[in-house]
Design an enzyme around this catalytic site. Sequence first.
Site, PDB file in Angstrom:
ATOM      1  N   ASP A 159       0.844  -1.210   0.000  1.00 52.54           N
ATOM      2  CA  ASP A 159       0.000   0.000   0.000  1.00 52.54           C
ATOM      3  C   ASP A 159       0.882   1.263   0.000  1.00 52.54           C
ATOM      4  OD1 ASP A 159      -2.383  -1.698   0.490  1.00 52.54           O
ATOM      5  OD2 ASP A 159      -1.345  -2.062   2.365  1.00 52.54           O
ATOM      6  N   HIS A 187      -4.618  -3.416   6.500  1.00 48.11           N
ATOM      7  CA  HIS A 187      -4.431  -3.687   5.060  1.00 48.11           C
ATOM      8  C   HIS A 187      -5.794  -4.121   4.517  1.00 48.11           C
ATOM      9  CE1 HIS A 187      -2.877  -4.995   1.260  1.00 48.11           C
ATOM     10  NE2 HIS A 187      -3.269  -6.234   1.471  1.00 48.11           N
TER      11      HIS A 187
HETATM   12  P1  NAD Z   1      -1.794 -18.800  -3.581  1.00 48.44           P
HETATM   13  O1  NAD Z   1      -3.127 -19.461  -3.430  1.00 48.44           O
HETATM   14  O2  NAD Z   1      -1.198 -18.721  -4.928  1.00 48.44           O
HETATM   15  O3  NAD Z   1      -0.739 -19.520  -2.642  1.00 48.44           O
HETATM   16  C1  NAD Z   1      -0.987 -19.775  -1.312  1.00 48.44           C
HETATM   17  C2  NAD Z   1      -0.237 -21.045  -0.957  1.00 48.44           C
HETATM   18  O4  NAD Z   1      -0.353 -21.222   0.435  1.00 48.44           O
HETATM   19  C3  NAD Z   1      -0.811 -22.298  -1.624  1.00 48.44           C
HETATM   20  O5  NAD Z   1       0.223 -22.953  -2.343  1.00 48.44           O
HETATM   21  C4  NAD Z   1      -1.307 -23.137  -0.459  1.00 48.44           C
HETATM   22  O6  NAD Z   1      -1.133 -24.528  -0.657  1.00 48.44           O
HETATM   23  C5  NAD Z   1      -0.425 -22.614   0.675  1.00 48.44           C
HETATM   24  N1  NAD Z   1      -0.960 -22.823   2.015  1.00 48.44           N
HETATM   25  C6  NAD Z   1      -2.255 -22.803   2.413  1.00 48.44           C
HETATM   26  N2  NAD Z   1      -2.338 -23.091   3.718  1.00 48.44           N
HETATM   27  C7  NAD Z   1      -1.065 -23.274   4.157  1.00 48.44           C
HETATM   28  C8  NAD Z   1      -0.492 -23.617   5.410  1.00 48.44           C
HETATM   29  N3  NAD Z   1      -1.246 -23.835   6.491  1.00 48.44           N
HETATM   30  N4  NAD Z   1       0.831 -23.734   5.486  1.00 48.44           N
HETATM   31  C9  NAD Z   1       1.629 -23.536   4.415  1.00 48.44           C
HETATM   32  N5  NAD Z   1       1.142 -23.245   3.181  1.00 48.44           N
HETATM   33  C10 NAD Z   1      -0.183 -23.115   3.070  1.00 48.44           C
HETATM   34  O7  NAD Z   1      -1.928 -17.365  -2.918  1.00 48.44           O
HETATM   35  P2  NAD Z   1      -0.927 -16.107  -3.073  1.00 48.44           P
HETATM   36  O8  NAD Z   1      -1.333 -15.317  -4.263  1.00 48.44           O
HETATM   37  O9  NAD Z   1       0.477 -16.574  -2.949  1.00 48.44           O
HETATM   38  O10 NAD Z   1      -1.361 -15.260  -1.791  1.00 48.44           O
HETATM   39  C11 NAD Z   1      -1.098 -15.714  -0.478  1.00 48.44           C
HETATM   40  C12 NAD Z   1      -1.763 -14.818   0.552  1.00 48.44           C
HETATM   41  O11 NAD Z   1      -1.186 -13.507   0.502  1.00 48.44           O
HETATM   42  C13 NAD Z   1      -3.276 -14.604   0.328  1.00 48.44           C
HETATM   43  O12 NAD Z   1      -3.932 -14.647   1.588  1.00 48.44           O
HETATM   44  C14 NAD Z   1      -3.344 -13.212  -0.269  1.00 48.44           C
HETATM   45  O13 NAD Z   1      -4.599 -12.602  -0.058  1.00 48.44           O
HETATM   46  C15 NAD Z   1      -2.241 -12.532   0.507  1.00 48.44           C
HETATM   47  N6  NAD Z   1      -1.717 -11.273  -0.050  1.00 48.44           N
HETATM   48  C16 NAD Z   1      -1.403 -10.280   0.833  1.00 48.44           C
HETATM   49  C17 NAD Z   1      -0.888  -9.079   0.388  1.00 48.44           C
HETATM   50  C18 NAD Z   1      -0.552  -7.966   1.341  1.00 48.44           C
HETATM   51  O14 NAD Z   1      -0.260  -6.841   0.876  1.00 48.44           O
HETATM   52  N7  NAD Z   1      -0.562  -8.152   2.658  1.00 48.44           N
HETATM   53  C19 NAD Z   1      -0.661  -8.900  -0.979  1.00 48.44           C
HETATM   54  C20 NAD Z   1      -0.988  -9.932  -1.859  1.00 48.44           C
HETATM   55  C21 NAD Z   1      -1.522 -11.120  -1.375  1.00 48.44           C
HETATM   56  C1  LMR Z   2      -3.415  -6.780  -2.390  1.00 49.72           C
HETATM   57  O1  LMR Z   2      -3.529  -5.731  -1.740  1.00 49.72           O
HETATM   58  O2  LMR Z   2      -3.147  -6.787  -3.609  1.00 49.72           O
HETATM   59  C2  LMR Z   2      -3.584  -8.103  -1.685  1.00 49.72           C
HETATM   60  O3  LMR Z   2      -3.965  -7.916  -0.358  1.00 49.72           O
HETATM   61  C3  LMR Z   2      -4.500  -9.046  -2.388  1.00 49.72           C
HETATM   62  C4  LMR Z   2      -5.943  -8.634  -2.238  1.00 49.72           C
HETATM   63  O4  LMR Z   2      -6.751  -9.472  -1.828  1.00 49.72           O
HETATM   64  O5  LMR Z   2      -6.270  -7.492  -2.543  1.00 49.72           O
END
Ligand code: NAD
Ligand code: LMR
Length: 326
Positions: A159, A187
């Site tokens: 952000d 967030h």
């Molecule tokens: P994704 O689905 O591609 O990958 C997530 C992975 O986590 C999968 O491979 C799954 O098998 C694994 N997983 C699930 N439970 C688990 C556990 N208990 N232990 C270990 N691994 C586990 O998702 P992604 O695109 O990599 O996103 C991951 C997370 O990050 C999501 O919750 C998404 O919303 C979040 N995210 C946060 C931000 C931020 O700014 N804070 C930004 C983008 C994404």
């Molecule tokens: C983002 O800000 O891009 C991530 O938190 C993914 C989402 O769910 O928006």
Amino acid sequence: MKPAVKVAITGAAGNIAYSLIFQIASGNMLGKDQPVILQLIEIPPALGALEGVVMELEDCAFPLVKGIVATSDINVGFDDIDYAMLVGARPRSKGMERKDLLLGNAEIFSAQGKALNAVAKRDVKVLVVGNPANTNALITMHNAPDIAPTQFTAMTRLDHQRTLSQLSTKLELDHTRIHQVAIWGNHSATQYPDVFHTLVDDQPVIEQLDMDWIEKALIPDVQTRGAAIINARGASSAASAAVAAALHMHDWALNSAQPDDWVSMGIKSNGDYGIDDDLIFSFPLVCRDGEYDVVKGLEINDFSEQRIRLTEKELIEERDAIRHLL
Ligand code: NAD
Ligand code: LMR
């Protein structure tokens, strides 16, 4: 050569990790002189895919990678780690808010908090990326009572970078000239990107912006950027999230690229600015020598105060929903 440090990454076969692991391995996060042992954690059904990621990692022959562990056992994955990148969690899809993930993802973080408490180094630096990141970090922290609360953080750096980018486009100037951006709170769509203290070189940016643009364009665009990416890509941000995660840990561990500039991180509130002290809340911070300090004494006008209270209220509601896990 420095001794290797251990970095755990959960969700290691997922989209964010597919970029993040390679950034860490190439030295973008902890420095080009810092060897690493990568401890990659996945759930059992994803271990096959993780094996493919490990093969690719081996094929890069990164000089800094001194060991790779691939496991579904968090007590093995977190053993003696210096850094924990908690990415593994379900992402949202179109039409969802991040807090809709809370009940599904929350238990992951209570289990991981307990495992960190049992086997990680006492000064482990923990970054929660999996959404809803602030409340997941709160759960992790509460379940790891033997590790100092300062060690648990949530990612609002994406952000922060989004705000820098919007300002640089609007003002048609290089974003390296922009300093002191702040993200307050959750967030989520209530986060508050605050530019009242922001400088271009050493001049207040507010003098070059009109309130209408701040209120009707900048703030809502940053608040809803994640959803806009999901709508466009059909999947949530991944490469930019990985870059932000690497920047967050880089600045915390090694200081910001621009000394004394602010970063935004979700940290345990100490009550600064009157924020409830049992929340992981994003503040403007300065990182120094592996630690961070909240930027104190900022004048908060009514416009900002209202928005900071709103995002605090949402975090309190999220905490109430997972009280049983604290
Ligand atoms: P994704 O689905 O591609 O990958 C997530 C992975 O986590 C999968 O491979 C799954 O098998 C694994 N997983 C699930 N439970 C688990 C556990 N208990 N232990 C270990 N691994 C586990 O998702 P992604 O695109 O990599 O996103 C991951 C997370 O990050 C999501 O919750 C998404 O919303 C979040 N995210 C946060 C931000 C931020 O700014 N804070 C930004 C983008 C994404
Ligand atoms: C983002 O800000 O891009 C991530 O938190 C993914 C989402 O769910 O928006």
